[in-house]
Design a protein around this motif. Structure first.
Motif, PDB file in Angstrom:
ATOM      1  N   ASN A  30       0.905  -1.338  -0.173  1.00  0.00           N
ATOM      2  CA  ASN A  30       0.032   0.030   0.033  1.00  0.00           C
ATOM      3  C   ASN A  30       1.047   1.240  -0.139  1.00  0.00           C
ATOM      4  OD1 ASN A  30      -1.736   2.253   0.561  1.00  0.00           O
ATOM      5  ND2 ASN A  30      -2.475   1.354   2.323  1.00  0.00           N
ATOM      6  N   PRO A  31       0.899   1.885  -1.074  1.00  0.00           N
ATOM      7  CA  PRO A  31       1.845   3.066  -1.188  1.00  0.00           C
ATOM      8  C   PRO A  31       1.691   4.294  -0.136  1.00  0.00           C
ATOM      9  CG  PRO A  31       0.306   3.150  -3.021  1.00  0.00           C
ATOM     10  CD  PRO A  31      -0.020   1.789  -2.335  1.00  0.00           C
TER      11      PRO A  31
ATOM     12  N   LYS B 174       6.639   4.261   2.874  1.00  0.00           N
ATOM     13  CA  LYS B 174       7.156   5.501   2.155  1.00  0.00           C
ATOM     14  C   LYS B 174       8.534   5.587   2.165  1.00  0.00           C
ATOM     15  CE  LYS B 174       2.651   7.665   2.509  1.00  0.00           C
ATOM     16  NZ  LYS B 174       2.012   9.170   3.363  1.00  0.00           N
ATOM     17  N   PRO B 175       9.343   6.009   1.277  1.00  0.00           N
ATOM     18  CA  PRO B 175      10.930   5.911   1.240  1.00  0.00           C
ATOM     19  C   PRO B 175      11.523   6.899   2.722  1.00  0.00           C
ATOM     20  CG  PRO B 175      10.294   6.352  -0.732  1.00  0.00           C
ATOM     21  CD  PRO B 175       9.035   6.326   0.277  1.00  0.00           C
ATOM     22  N   ALA B 176      10.618   7.758   2.929  1.00  0.00           N
ATOM     23  CA  ALA B 176      11.123   8.623   3.979  1.00  0.00           C
ATOM     24  C   ALA B 176      11.152   8.130   5.494  1.00  0.00           C
ATOM     25  CB  ALA B 176      10.300   9.865   4.115  1.00  0.00           C
ATOM     26  N   ALA B 177      10.289   6.935   5.569  1.00  0.00           N
ATOM     27  CA  ALA B 177      10.240   6.333   6.861  1.00  0.00           C
ATOM     28  C   ALA B 177      10.382   4.933   6.864  1.00  0.00           C
ATOM     29  CB  ALA B 177       8.563   6.297   7.170  1.00  0.00           C
ATOM     30  N   GLN B 178      11.336   4.314   5.687  1.00  0.00           N
ATOM     31  CA  GLN B 178      11.976   3.089   5.897  1.00  0.00           C
ATOM     32  C   GLN B 178      12.919   2.722   6.937  1.00  0.00           C
ATOM     33  OE1 GLN B 178      11.509   0.468   3.194  1.00  0.00           O
ATOM     34  NE2 GLN B 178       9.613   1.700   2.941  1.00  0.00           N
ATOM     35  N   ASN B 179      13.725   3.685   7.445  1.00  0.00           N
ATOM     36  CA  ASN B 179      14.700   3.374   8.356  1.00  0.00           C
ATOM     37  C   ASN B 179      14.162   4.173   9.845  1.00  0.00           C
ATOM     38  OD1 ASN B 179      16.386   1.908   6.865  1.00  0.00           O
ATOM     39  ND2 ASN B 179      17.056   3.928   5.878  1.00  0.00           N
TER      40      ASN B 179
ATOM     41  N   GLY C 267       8.654  14.927   8.474  1.00  0.00           N
ATOM     42  CA  GLY C 267       8.625  15.268   7.303  1.00  0.00           C
ATOM     43  C   GLY C 267       9.705  14.513   6.271  1.00  0.00           C
ATOM     44  N   GLY C 268      10.682  13.936   6.774  1.00  0.00           N
ATOM     45  CA  GLY C 268      11.655  13.211   5.957  1.00  0.00           C
ATOM     46  C   GLY C 268      12.755  12.749   6.590  1.00  0.00           C
TER      47      GLY C 268
END
Length: 210
Positions: A60-61, A67-72, A139-140
């Protein structure tokens, strides 16, 4: 268990219609079909499975952890009563396998709260309006939070320093990386001394002939 001292990382807000999700139960954290193992590795596959996966099985995008910003992200921010429902210890295991070692919410279910400390996760309870404000600063990748357990502070991306409360005993075990078994073993010499005294005083308990 890995010690928790300081953590500098991004944070992921678990939201629904732009509000932090409340009453997130352990079945939502990790559904029952992922409870067939006692291994702690690989459980991130089932973490928030119904939220992060579409009906066709694809990611689910719109889910925050996809989301890429929350991957880590090492911090999860959620609404009140986080971790309610069944007592499954797989819930903190799955969070750990994802790399999340701190959860911030207005309140937690008691059993989940206790299980966090037993597995090296720091749960921090802060008022709802503060949790919402923190969620607004996620935010990122450049939005870094720092959690300092010894000082009991959270430094936000905008430089604000917030204080939080934590039980001194639980704080000590997290700082030293001690789970329940390790805490017991710190008294190993006293335990051995007691067992020897009991053996001498009551040999029949050990199966000795009197």
């Amino acid at each position: 268990m890995k010690a928790f001292t300081t953590l500098t990382t991004t944070a992921a807000p678990l939201t629904d219609h732009d509000r932090l999700m409340a009453n997130v139960d352990t079945d939502m954290i990790i559904p029952k079909q992922f409870l067939k193992t006692t291994e702690r590795e690989g459980l991130s596959e089932g973490l928030f499975y119904e939220l992060k996966t579409l009906a066709d099985g694809s990611p689910n995008p719109d889910f925050v952890l996809n989301k890429p910003a929350a991957q880590n992200a090492g911090i999860l921010i959620a609404g009140e009563n986080f971790g309610c429902g069944s007592s499954r210890e797989h819930a903190p295991w799955a969070l750990l396998d994802q790399g999340i070692t701190c959860v911030i919410a207005p309140s937690f279910a008691d059993i989940f709260f206790n299980n966090c400390f037993k597995n090296g996760i720091l749960p921090i309870a802060l008022p709802a309006h503060i949790c919402e404000a923190l969620a607004g600063q996620t935010g990122g990748a450049n939005h870094q939070f720092t959690v300092d357990l010894a000082a009991q502070t959270i430094t936000t991306p905008d430089g604000e320093v917030l204080n939080f409360d934590v039980d001194e005993g639980r704080k000590a075990t997290l700082l030293e990386g001690l789970d329940d078994i390790a805490v017991s073993l710190t008294a190993e010499s006293s335990i051995s001394k007691f067992e020897e005294q009991r053996r001498l005083a009551m040999p029949w308990l050990a199966g000795a002939q009197t």
